[in-house]
Design an enzyme around this catalytic site. Structure first.
Site, PDB file in Angstrom:
ATOM      1  N   LYS A 192       0.859  -1.186   0.000  1.00 63.67           N
ATOM      2  CA  LYS A 192       0.000   0.000   0.000  1.00 63.67           C
ATOM      3  C   LYS A 192       0.895   1.236   0.000  1.00 63.67           C
ATOM      4  O   LYS A 192       1.457   1.614   1.006  1.00 63.67           O
ATOM      5  CB  LYS A 192      -0.898   0.020   1.250  1.00 63.67           C
ATOM      6  CG  LYS A 192      -2.231   0.632   1.012  1.00 63.67           C
ATOM      7  CD  LYS A 192      -2.480   2.066   1.282  1.00 63.67           C
ATOM      8  CE  LYS A 192      -1.952   2.950   2.292  1.00 63.67           C
ATOM      9  NZ  LYS A 192      -1.818   4.336   1.738  1.00 63.67           N
ATOM     10  N   GLU A 267       9.209   0.977  11.013  1.00 62.49           N
ATOM     11  CA  GLU A 267      10.308   1.922  10.807  1.00 62.49           C
ATOM     12  C   GLU A 267       9.680   3.301  10.913  1.00 62.49           C
ATOM     13  O   GLU A 267       8.949   3.719  10.020  1.00 62.49           O
ATOM     14  CB  GLU A 267      10.929   1.662   9.425  1.00 62.49           C
ATOM     15  CG  GLU A 267      12.379   2.052   9.379  1.00 62.49           C
ATOM     16  CD  GLU A 267      12.572   3.347   8.649  1.00 62.49           C
ATOM     17  OE1 GLU A 267      12.580   4.388   9.330  1.00 62.49           O
ATOM     18  OE2 GLU A 267      12.703   3.325   7.417  1.00 62.49           O
ATOM     19  N   CYS A 301      13.455  10.159   7.586  1.00 62.32           N
ATOM     20  CA  CYS A 301      13.232   9.666   8.943  1.00 62.32           C
ATOM     21  C   CYS A 301      14.455   9.885   9.816  1.00 62.32           C
ATOM     22  O   CYS A 301      14.341  10.116  10.999  1.00 62.32           O
ATOM     23  CB  CYS A 301      12.842   8.192   8.901  1.00 62.32           C
ATOM     24  SG  CYS A 301      13.962   7.182   7.935  1.00 62.32           S
ATOM     25  N   GLU A 402       9.167  15.659  15.636  1.00 63.69           N
ATOM     26  CA  GLU A 402       9.602  15.487  14.252  1.00 63.69           C
ATOM     27  C   GLU A 402       8.867  16.496  13.372  1.00 63.69           C
ATOM     28  O   GLU A 402       7.644  16.487  13.293  1.00 63.69           O
ATOM     29  CB  GLU A 402       9.286  14.063  13.787  1.00 63.69           C
ATOM     30  CG  GLU A 402       9.812  13.772  12.400  1.00 63.69           C
ATOM     31  CD  GLU A 402       9.616  12.312  11.995  1.00 63.69           C
ATOM     32  OE1 GLU A 402       8.493  11.793  12.119  1.00 63.69           O
ATOM     33  OE2 GLU A 402      10.606  11.690  11.550  1.00 63.69           O
TER      34      GLU A 402
HETATM   35  P1  NAI Z   1       1.555   8.280   8.061  1.00 66.24           P
HETATM   36  O1  NAI Z   1       2.376   7.477   8.997  1.00 66.24           O
HETATM   37  O2  NAI Z   1       0.148   8.521   8.503  1.00 66.24           O
HETATM   38  O3  NAI Z   1       1.510   7.550   6.641  1.00 66.24           O
HETATM   39  C1  NAI Z   1       2.387   6.531   6.236  1.00 66.24           C
HETATM   40  C2  NAI Z   1       1.617   5.419   5.537  1.00 66.24           C
HETATM   41  O4  NAI Z   1       0.678   4.848   6.446  1.00 66.24           O
HETATM   42  C3  NAI Z   1       0.786   5.885   4.344  1.00 66.24           C
HETATM   43  O5  NAI Z   1       0.810   4.883   3.352  1.00 66.24           O
HETATM   44  C4  NAI Z   1      -0.597   5.997   4.914  1.00 66.24           C
HETATM   45  O6  NAI Z   1      -1.610   5.870   3.949  1.00 66.24           O
HETATM   46  C5  NAI Z   1      -0.621   4.840   5.873  1.00 66.24           C
HETATM   47  N1  NAI Z   1      -1.600   4.940   6.950  1.00 66.24           N
HETATM   48  C6  NAI Z   1      -2.124   6.067   7.502  1.00 66.24           C
HETATM   49  N2  NAI Z   1      -2.998   5.748   8.461  1.00 66.24           N
HETATM   50  C7  NAI Z   1      -3.050   4.404   8.542  1.00 66.24           C
HETATM   51  C8  NAI Z   1      -3.768   3.485   9.360  1.00 66.24           C
HETATM   52  N3  NAI Z   1      -4.630   3.887  10.290  1.00 66.24           N
HETATM   53  N4  NAI Z   1      -3.557   2.157   9.173  1.00 66.24           N
HETATM   54  C9  NAI Z   1      -2.682   1.740   8.248  1.00 66.24           C
HETATM   55  N5  NAI Z   1      -1.982   2.563   7.442  1.00 66.24           N
HETATM   56  C10 NAI Z   1      -2.164   3.888   7.580  1.00 66.24           C
HETATM   57  O7  NAI Z   1       2.312   9.644   7.803  1.00 66.24           O
HETATM   58  P2  NAI Z   1       1.849  10.957   7.001  1.00 66.24           P
HETATM   59  O8  NAI Z   1       0.458  11.313   7.392  1.00 66.24           O
HETATM   60  O9  NAI Z   1       2.159  10.763   5.563  1.00 66.24           O
HETATM   61  O10 NAI Z   1       2.875  12.070   7.577  1.00 66.24           O
HETATM   62  C11 NAI Z   1       2.678  12.729   8.802  1.00 66.24           C
HETATM   63  C12 NAI Z   1       3.972  12.862   9.563  1.00 66.24           C
HETATM   64  O11 NAI Z   1       4.493  11.583   9.850  1.00 66.24           O
HETATM   65  C13 NAI Z   1       5.115  13.558   8.824  1.00 66.24           C
HETATM   66  O12 NAI Z   1       5.068  14.920   8.946  1.00 66.24           O
HETATM   67  C14 NAI Z   1       6.332  12.980   9.502  1.00 66.24           C
HETATM   68  O13 NAI Z   1       6.610  13.677  10.690  1.00 66.24           O
HETATM   69  C15 NAI Z   1       5.900  11.581   9.847  1.00 66.24           C
HETATM   70  N6  NAI Z   1       6.412  10.612   8.842  1.00 66.24           N
HETATM   71  C16 NAI Z   1       7.566   9.995   9.106  1.00 66.24           C
HETATM   72  C17 NAI Z   1       8.101   9.138   8.186  1.00 66.24           C
HETATM   73  C18 NAI Z   1       9.386   8.475   8.460  1.00 66.24           C
HETATM   74  O14 NAI Z   1       9.950   7.844   7.579  1.00 66.24           O
HETATM   75  N7  NAI Z   1       9.900   8.590   9.658  1.00 66.24           N
HETATM   76  C19 NAI Z   1       7.456   8.881   6.900  1.00 66.24           C
HETATM   77  C20 NAI Z   1       6.200   9.548   6.727  1.00 66.24           C
HETATM   78  C21 NAI Z   1       5.726  10.391   7.678  1.00 66.24           C
END
Ligand code: NAI
Ligand code: MG
Length: 499
Positions: A192, A267, A301, A402
């Site tokens: 996904k 991660e 990250c 973050e």
């Molecule tokens: P997110 O963690 O919500 O999204 C990442 C993935 O998880 C996407 O594919 C999303 O569709 C999916 N997802 C979202 N809600 C879910 C759920 N309830 N169950 C299963 N999958 C779900 O992150 P988002 O909203 O893109 O970004 C928000 C903040 O998160 C960023 O500003 C950053 O601080 C952090 N982030 C950190 C990352 C890292 O690599 N450390 C990567 C992405 C975001």
């Protein structure tokens, strides 16, 4: 070397204007009722493609297809054949890398002009490393001490159907880091992609069948986290979730996985310390620490966003980093001169500018940057200038949370003991950096840091043989290295009485 910029996005053959479909059981299919959502180029704010919006029903069909492939043709495939398939995929990815890299440039804003040759090699190496493992997964014979004759040995078996949920910040890597160990271990998957950047995953989906990956081994369901993502993580027939994203969503993944106690690897986020000692070679430390913060517009990250600087060089270092940041060209991701592209989305732009407001209110001083850029051609995009904050206290939100944007905090320190303690005073533990010419100090601080990766006199370097994972709230388990493979395998013990 730089990639020739594509003046018109429509020159990318993959962006032919037709809505992108879901990959389920080897077929490209529409979502129910033909639902789609837009994919946006964050450099311009323009829609570049419509993508199928999968939901619960599509998630369920993809899991069923993955289960069928796991029990069928994939299980029958010999390790040597699996290895060849992964190797062929590596060749195809390498040959298609320029296109994939342009897709990530227009889909999430990663600057296209940065050393694509190195990127192609790195992407292929991840697959080739794991291809090698496909033929080297084996158990052991164990000399037990039972009173009877009992022969004992172990088998290492794939855990089964994996739901891999990835973010948007580095699409080619995000996809390959998940696909490679799945294929090597003999698992199957439902991938996904993040709703902000689905296109690279879908293009790689086309390459999978070309490489000879049997139908249903990798299924791709695009759509939103709250629907497709949430269904996959609670699905009773999913054996493992491999999740990369925010710590908050990671926590909800763990809760949702409890129903069938599926395996979970995570991660997650970070607020990594990067420590610059007074004896550091500044010629390297200044660009290294700067790009540790600003690289990929801070959407990384392991960004080293808490830059601790030893007091005797604090002012000098602040000036040098400020000058470095001021020179970084912010621009359209397709402009070969661009070093800093846009943030991925309007939501992310609001989040980052919100943190800049919070930092100012908390009393941080903006040495450089701190603004949205909206001049001329960049008016429609989501750009923020590389920002350095001084006068930051360890307890301020900008120093603890973050931000995921090009924003770094400078924090002075006086001793190695003090900086070790302050480095670790965070709920995260993904990475850390150290800049010094003193080998003893480097080792002492590297050991003291509670983080999964420590870089000394370098930052943000990855290699498929080196395990990558987080301590504390930065994650569970590893990607890369034999550790990562182990996350996709069960160990079975077999006992045979022989007398
Ligand atoms: P997110 O963690 O919500 O999204 C990442 C993935 O998880 C996407 O594919 C999303 O569709 C999916 N997802 C979202 N809600 C879910 C759920 N309830 N169950 C299963 N999958 C779900 O992150 P988002 O909203 O893109 O970004 C928000 C903040 O998160 C960023 O500003 C950053 O601080 C952090 N982030 C950190 C990352 C890292 O690599 N450390 C990567 C992405 C975001
Ligand atoms: Mg996009």
């Amino acid at each position: 070397m730089s990639t020739p910029a594509v003046a018109n996005v429509s020159e990318l053959p993959f962006l032919d204007g037709r809505p992108k479909k879901l990959l389920i059981g080897g077929e490209w299919v529409e979502a129910a009722a033909g639902r789609t959502f837009p994919s946006i180029n964050p450099s311009t704010g323009q829609v570049i493609a419509e993508v199928a919006e999968g939901g619960t029903e599509e998630a369920d069909r993809a899991v069923a297809a993955a289960r069928q492939a796991f029990e069928g043709p994939w299980a029958a495939m010999k390790p040597m054949e699996r290895q060849s398939v992964i190797w062929r995929l590596a060749d195809l990815i390498e040959a298609s890398y320029a296109e994939l890299h342009l897709l990530e440039a227009v889909d999430m804003g990663m600057p296209a002009g940065r050393s694509p040759g190195a990127g192609a090699a790195a992407a292929a190496e991840v697959l080739r490393y794991f291809a090698g493992w496909a033929t080297k997964i084996h158990g052991q014979t164990l000399p037990n001490s039972q009173p009877w004759s009992v022969f004992t040995y172990t088998l290492r078996e794939p855990v089964g159907v994996v739901a891999s949920i990835i973010p948007w910040n580095s699409p080619v890597n995000n996809v390959l880091w998940k696909v490679a160990p799945v294929l090597a271990s003999g698992c199957t998957m439902v991938l996904k992609p993040a709703e902000e950047a689905s296109l690279v995953a879908l293009r790689i989906g086309e390459l999978l069948s070309e490489a000879g990956v049997p139908d249903g081994v990798v299924n791709i369901v695009t759509g939103y986290g709250e629907t497709v993502g949430a269904r996959l993580v609670e699905h009773p027939d999913v054996d493992k979730v491999a999740f990369t994203g925010s710590t908050l969503t990671g926590q909800s993944v763990v809760r949702a996985a409890a129903g069938n106690l599926k395996k979970v690897t995570l991660e997650l986020g970070g607020k990594s310390p990067d420590v610059v000692f007074a004896d550091a070679e500044l010629r390297r430390a200044v660009p290294g620490a700067s790009m540790g913060v600003f690289g990929n517009s801070g959407q990384a990250c392991c960004a080293g966003t808490r830059v601790f600087v030893e007091r005797p060089i604090y002012e000098q270092f602040a000036e040098a980093v400020t000058a470095y940041a001021a020179k970084l060209k912010v621009g359209n991701s397709l402009d070969p001169e661009t070093r800093i592209g846009p943030l991925v989305s309007e939501a992310q732009l609001e989040r980052v500018t919100g943190y800049l407001d919070i930092g100012r209110e908390e009393g941080a001083r903006v040495l450089v940057g701190g603004q949205r850029v909206q001049d001329g051609e960049l008016a429609g995009g989501y750009f923020v200038t590389p920002t350095v904050l001084a006068d930051v206290g360890d307890d301020m939100r900008v120093a603890r949370e973050e931000i995921f944007g090009p924003v770094g905090c400078l924090l002075p320190f006086d001793s190695i003991e003090e900086v070790a303690a302050r480095s670790n005073a965070t709920s995260y533990g993904l990475a850390g950096g150290i800049w010094t010419r003193d080998v003893g100090k480097a080792h002492r601080l590297a050991h003291a840091m509670r983080a999964g990766t420590v870089w000394v006199n370098t930052y943000n370097v990855f290699d498929p043989v080196v395990p990558f994972g987080g301590y504390k709230m930065s994650g569970w388990g590893h990607e890369m290295g034999p550790e990562a493979l182990g996350e996709y395998l069960y160990t079975k013990a077999v006992w045979i009485r022989t007398d």
